[in-house]
Motif scaffolding. Structure first.
Motif, PDB file in Angstrom:
ATOM      1  N   HIS A  42      -8.274   7.260 -10.549  1.00  0.00           N
ATOM      2  CA  HIS A  42      -7.452   6.991  -9.701  1.00  0.00           C
ATOM      3  C   HIS A  42      -7.589   5.117  -8.568  1.00  0.00           C
ATOM      4  CE1 HIS A  42      -4.291   9.342 -12.174  1.00  0.00           C
ATOM      5  NE2 HIS A  42      -5.585  10.174 -12.457  1.00  0.00           N
ATOM      6  N   PRO A  43      -7.078   5.116  -8.098  1.00  0.00           N
ATOM      7  CA  PRO A  43      -7.172   4.526  -6.802  1.00  0.00           C
ATOM      8  C   PRO A  43      -6.877   5.755  -5.458  1.00  0.00           C
ATOM      9  CG  PRO A  43      -4.954   4.217  -7.599  1.00  0.00           C
ATOM     10  CD  PRO A  43      -5.445   4.627  -8.980  1.00  0.00           C
ATOM     11  N   LYS A  44      -8.007   5.576  -4.491  1.00  0.00           N
ATOM     12  CA  LYS A  44      -7.574   6.183  -3.958  1.00  0.00           C
ATOM     13  C   LYS A  44      -6.553   5.899  -2.518  1.00  0.00           C
ATOM     14  CE  LYS A  44     -12.952   6.334  -3.877  1.00  0.00           C
ATOM     15  NZ  LYS A  44     -14.093   6.694  -2.608  1.00  0.00           N
ATOM     16  N   GLU A  45      -6.487   4.944  -2.534  1.00  0.00           N
ATOM     17  CA  GLU A  45      -4.388   4.806  -1.827  1.00  0.00           C
ATOM     18  C   GLU A  45      -3.909   4.419  -3.187  1.00  0.00           C
ATOM     19  OE1 GLU A  45      -5.431   2.499   1.586  1.00  0.00           O
ATOM     20  OE2 GLU A  45      -7.195   3.165   2.541  1.00  0.00           O
ATOM     21  N   PRO A  46      -2.520   5.682  -2.915  1.00  0.00           N
ATOM     22  CA  PRO A  46      -1.717   4.780  -4.210  1.00  0.00           C
ATOM     23  C   PRO A  46      -1.191   3.422  -2.919  1.00  0.00           C
ATOM     24  CG  PRO A  46      -0.702   6.362  -2.271  1.00  0.00           C
ATOM     25  CD  PRO A  46      -2.317   7.040  -2.109  1.00  0.00           C
ATOM     26  N   ALA A  47      -0.667   2.743  -4.590  1.00  0.00           N
ATOM     27  CA  ALA A  47       0.081   1.055  -4.548  1.00  0.00           C
ATOM     28  C   ALA A  47       1.479   1.835  -4.222  1.00  0.00           C
ATOM     29  CB  ALA A  47      -0.060   0.826  -5.500  1.00  0.00           C
ATOM     30  N   GLY A  48       1.382   0.215  -2.445  1.00  0.00           N
ATOM     31  CA  GLY A  48       2.357   0.643  -2.109  1.00  0.00           C
ATOM     32  C   GLY A  48       3.901  -0.266  -3.014  1.00  0.00           C
TER      33      GLY A  48
END
Length: 91
Positions: A42-48
């Motif tokens: 999972h990416p560390k920051e959620p996509a915008g």
């Protein structure tokens, strides 16, 4: 005669249990093949969020010129009328 019936019934139950064991064994081997290494991280920051209110360029310009649009609308109206008459005649 009763003993023969019980023997056949017990064999049938044993066969059913053996088939069920093979079926469950097949499912577990497929689950064992799945590993955590196959799953993407999972990416560390959620996509915008996607830009909902951004419109494509030239949105205000008509794609079909007005004279062609009027011709197409007239053809569609004529086709609708022909279908209405054909449907009425079919009844």
């Amino acid at each position: 005669m009763l003993a023969l019936w019980d023997l056949q019934k017990s064999r049938l139950v044993c066969c059913a249990l053996l088939i069920a064991a093979f079926m469950l064994g097949g499912c577990s081997s497929q689950l064992a093949d799945m590993s955590a290494a196959d799953t993407p991280a999972h990416p560390k920051e959620p996509a915008g969020y996607l830009p909902v209110h951004d419109l494509p360029p030239d949105r205000d310009q008509a794609i079909i010129p007005p004279d062609q649009r009027a011709k197409i609308e007239a053809e569609l109206a004529a086709a609708r009328d022909r279908q209405a008459v054909a449907a009425k005649d079919a009844k």
